[in-house]
Design a protein around this motif. Structure first.
Motif, PDB file in Angstrom:
ATOM      1  N   VAL A  95      87.095  76.932  64.626  1.00 18.84           N
ATOM      2  CA  VAL A  95      87.025  76.125  63.404  1.00 18.84           C
ATOM      3  C   VAL A  95      87.442  74.691  63.669  1.00 18.84           C
ATOM      4  CG1 VAL A  95      87.844  75.898  61.052  1.00 18.84           C
ATOM      5  CG2 VAL A  95      87.453  78.161  62.013  1.00 18.84           C
ATOM      6  N   THR A  96      88.458  74.514  64.497  1.00 19.67           N
ATOM      7  CA  THR A  96      88.900  73.157  64.819  1.00 19.67           C
ATOM      8  C   THR A  96      87.773  72.364  65.459  1.00 19.67           C
ATOM      9  OG1 THR A  96      91.159  73.929  65.160  1.00 19.67           O
ATOM     10  CG2 THR A  96      90.578  71.815  66.113  1.00 19.67           C
ATOM     11  N   LEU A  97      87.012  73.030  66.310  1.00 16.52           N
ATOM     12  CA  LEU A  97      85.894  72.338  66.954  1.00 16.52           C
ATOM     13  C   LEU A  97      84.860  71.932  65.917  1.00 16.52           C
ATOM     14  CD1 LEU A  97      84.445  71.236  69.301  1.00 16.52           C
ATOM     15  CD2 LEU A  97      83.721  73.524  69.959  1.00 16.52           C
ATOM     16  N   GLU A 121      78.118  75.105  73.502  1.00 15.92           N
ATOM     17  CA  GLU A 121      78.153  74.446  74.806  1.00 15.92           C
ATOM     18  C   GLU A 121      79.421  73.612  74.946  1.00 15.92           C
ATOM     19  OE1 GLU A 121      73.327  73.964  75.518  1.00 15.92           O
ATOM     20  OE2 GLU A 121      74.438  72.455  74.394  1.00 15.92           O
ATOM     21  N   ILE A 122      79.778  72.924  73.873  1.00 12.37           N
ATOM     22  CA  ILE A 122      80.994  72.110  73.913  1.00 12.37           C
ATOM     23  C   ILE A 122      82.216  73.008  74.057  1.00 12.37           C
ATOM     24  CG2 ILE A 122      82.413  70.485  72.621  1.00 12.37           C
ATOM     25  CD1 ILE A 122      79.741  69.610  71.246  1.00 12.37           C
ATOM     26  N   ALA A 123      82.224  74.099  73.321  1.00  9.42           N
ATOM     27  CA  ALA A 123      83.341  75.040  73.403  1.00  9.42           C
ATOM     28  C   ALA A 123      83.491  75.552  74.832  1.00  9.42           C
ATOM     29  CB  ALA A 123      83.125  76.199  72.437  1.00  9.42           C
ATOM     30  N   ALA A 124      82.361  75.860  75.463  1.00 10.31           N
ATOM     31  CA  ALA A 124      82.401  76.354  76.840  1.00 10.31           C
ATOM     32  C   ALA A 124      82.976  75.287  77.772  1.00 10.31           C
ATOM     33  CB  ALA A 124      80.998  76.759  77.289  1.00 10.31           C
ATOM     34  N   ALA A 125      82.559  74.044  77.555  1.00  3.95           N
ATOM     35  CA  ALA A 125      83.053  72.954  78.400  1.00  3.95           C
ATOM     36  C   ALA A 125      84.561  72.815  78.257  1.00  3.95           C
ATOM     37  CB  ALA A 125      82.354  71.653  78.028  1.00  3.95           C
ATOM     38  N   THR A 133      92.194  67.928  71.254  1.00  3.59           N
ATOM     39  CA  THR A 133      90.824  68.386  71.049  1.00  3.59           C
ATOM     40  C   THR A 133      89.856  67.212  70.882  1.00  3.59           C
ATOM     41  OG1 THR A 133      91.667  70.371  69.991  1.00  3.59           O
ATOM     42  CG2 THR A 133      89.354  69.864  69.660  1.00  3.59           C
ATOM     43  N   ARG A 134      90.233  66.240  70.067  1.00  2.00           N
ATOM     44  CA  ARG A 134      89.325  65.122  69.848  1.00  2.00           C
ATOM     45  C   ARG A 134      89.021  64.392  71.138  1.00  2.00           C
ATOM     46  NH1 ARG A 134      91.554  62.411  64.231  1.00  2.00           N
ATOM     47  NH2 ARG A 134      90.589  63.950  62.853  1.00  2.00           N
ATOM     48  N   VAL A 135      90.046  64.130  71.921  1.00  2.00           N
ATOM     49  CA  VAL A 135      89.835  63.412  73.185  1.00  2.00           C
ATOM     50  C   VAL A 135      88.948  64.229  74.103  1.00  2.00           C
ATOM     51  CG1 VAL A 135      90.962  62.554  75.262  1.00  2.00           C
ATOM     52  CG2 VAL A 135      92.002  62.153  73.028  1.00  2.00           C
ATOM     53  N   ALA A 136      89.242  65.514  74.233  1.00  2.00           N
ATOM     54  CA  ALA A 136      88.476  66.362  75.149  1.00  2.00           C
ATOM     55  C   ALA A 136      87.022  66.454  74.705  1.00  2.00           C
ATOM     56  CB  ALA A 136      89.100  67.753  75.206  1.00  2.00           C
ATOM     57  N   VAL A 137      86.797  66.622  73.395  1.00  2.00           N
ATOM     58  CA  VAL A 137      85.420  66.728  72.890  1.00  2.00           C
ATOM     59  C   VAL A 137      84.663  65.434  73.161  1.00  2.00           C
ATOM     60  CG1 VAL A 137      84.027  66.874  70.793  1.00  2.00           C
ATOM     61  CG2 VAL A 137      85.916  68.463  71.141  1.00  2.00           C
ATOM     62  N   LEU A 138      85.294  64.318  72.870  1.00  2.00           N
ATOM     63  CA  LEU A 138      84.627  63.040  73.110  1.00  2.00           C
ATOM     64  C   LEU A 138      84.338  62.844  74.595  1.00  2.00           C
ATOM     65  CD1 LEU A 138      85.866  60.059  70.936  1.00  2.00           C
ATOM     66  CD2 LEU A 138      83.557  60.844  71.427  1.00  2.00           C
ATOM     67  N   THR A 140      86.316  68.993  64.141  1.00  2.00           N
ATOM     68  CA  THR A 140      86.343  67.806  64.993  1.00  2.00           C
ATOM     69  C   THR A 140      84.957  67.172  65.077  1.00  2.00           C
ATOM     70  OG1 THR A 140      88.122  68.736  66.329  1.00  2.00           O
ATOM     71  CG2 THR A 140      86.822  66.979  67.328  1.00  2.00           C
ATOM     72  N   LEU A 141      83.945  68.005  65.281  1.00  2.00           N
ATOM     73  CA  LEU A 141      82.580  67.490  65.377  1.00  2.00           C
ATOM     74  C   LEU A 141      82.149  66.863  64.060  1.00  2.00           C
ATOM     75  CD1 LEU A 141      81.050  70.396  67.470  1.00  2.00           C
ATOM     76  CD2 LEU A 141      81.409  68.035  68.205  1.00  2.00           C
ATOM     77  N   ASP A 142      82.466  67.528  62.965  1.00  2.00           N
ATOM     78  CA  ASP A 142      82.115  66.962  61.655  1.00  2.00           C
ATOM     79  C   ASP A 142      82.772  65.597  61.461  1.00  2.00           C
ATOM     80  OD1 ASP A 142      80.480  69.015  60.935  1.00  2.00           O
ATOM     81  OD2 ASP A 142      81.951  70.060  59.704  1.00  2.00           O
ATOM     82  N   TRP A 143      84.028  65.501  61.899  1.00  2.00           N
ATOM     83  CA  TRP A 143      84.736  64.234  61.752  1.00  2.00           C
ATOM     84  C   TRP A 143      84.055  63.133  62.569  1.00  2.00           C
ATOM     85  CZ3 TRP A 143      87.493  61.058  65.189  1.00  2.00           C
ATOM     86  CH2 TRP A 143      88.212  60.027  64.585  1.00  2.00           C
TER      87      TRP A 143
END
Ligand SMILES: [Mn+2]
Ligand SMILES: [Mn+2]
Ligand SMILES: [Zn+2]
Ligand SMILES: [Zn+2]
Lengths: 156, 156
Positions: B70-72, B55-59, B36-41, B75-78
């Motif tokens: 919740v993980t998203l 939008e990030i979730a959709a991506a 998740t972290r890699v994909a979000v970044l 992850t964003l908070d982190w």
DNA sequence: GCGCAAATGCTACTATGTTGCAAAACCATC
DNA sequence: GATGGTTTTGCAACATAGTAGCATTTGCGC
């Protein structure tokens, strides 16, 4: 303006008194002078910082002014719509509302990152040396200074 | 720093490949390299504007990367906590996240009041002529320019 | 591989704000 | 000072964004 004057005269003539600052402000926007609007404006005008919906609701309750949650939301939105108040979305999830004592809302704000307080910094506008990329049309600049407020700064 | 290097070597040695920019960024903060972290970044680094949680979730979903709501959030908070990403509370109720491609997050932002887009204006910092009232300790200045973005400005 | 800390997935919950509609309040006019 | 049309309010239900607790899984130093 003539119409606004007339609006005010009706209630005031029956009451035999002068309009309060809040009442004048409301009438100047062509709105009706209601209990909640006057009370909310009084609270905002007396505050030295921006207040959340909950803080304003508490202030009204303390004054014994009964009101509905939704009405307060609508009242605050109206004040923002007509330009009397400003709305700031903070890092916490609550929006904060405030009125600039003098004139329109063109000034910077200070946000205390420790206690969350937001105060208006009237008379401070950023000298923004803007080099906007092409195509962007600038409407207004919003400047928020972050740091510690006087009360929080002491206990460092 | 030595430790971060070691962290990266473990997974990479088994994979026989170089770290991606996202992986390097994560490891540099002492965090574990997770899907998740890699994909979000990756999403944030590729975006030319700040993105909402949705939008990030959709991506991620479009990439077939399964993840929990919740993980998203976490992850964003982190990413914000360690200083890799920035979080902006807009006038609509959604926070927007972005990463500055280069270095720390010290730049202004442009907010399009029509479509809601937020873009980073790297290389533009306000020359703030600050006359702070006594007692206020300034930490950082946040400048948001409001107006119309290139796409929205055309249809005036 | 093993073991442990860090991160995730689930579920339930909170906080904040919105919508629709009927009742009440405001105020221009009489 | 009453009347009537329009604005504003109250209420109830709904929507959205974010949070908390805890068992399970995963990353990674060894
Ligand atoms: Mn202000
Ligand atoms: Mn940015
Ligand atoms: Zn403070
Ligand atoms: Zn736009």
């Amino acid at each position: 303006m003539l119409q606004n004057h007339l609006q005010l005269t009706c209630k005031l003539m029956s009451d035999h008194r002068q309009p309060t600052p809040a009442e004048s402000l409301i009438a100047a926007q062509g709105g009706r002078i209601t209990r909640t609007r006057v009370a909310v404006l009084d609270v905002l005008l007396a505050a030295d910082q921006s207040l959340t919906h909950d803080e304003i609701a508490a202030a009204l309750a303390a004054q014994g002014i009964k009101h509905d949650r939704v009405t307060l939301y609508r009242t605050l939105d109206w004040l923002v719509d007509v330009g009397v108040a400003h709305k700031m979305a903070g890092d916490d999830r609550a929006r904060r509302f405030g009125v600039a004592a003098s004139g329109p809302h063109e000034h910077a704000h200070f946000h205390c990152d420790r206690c969350g307080k937001v105060v208006c910094l009237e008379g401070l506008q950023p000298a923004v040396a803007v080099n906007l990329p092409g195509g962007y049309q600038l409407d207004r600049a919003e400047l928020v200074l972050h740091g510690a407020c006087p009360s929080c700064g002491k206990d460092v």
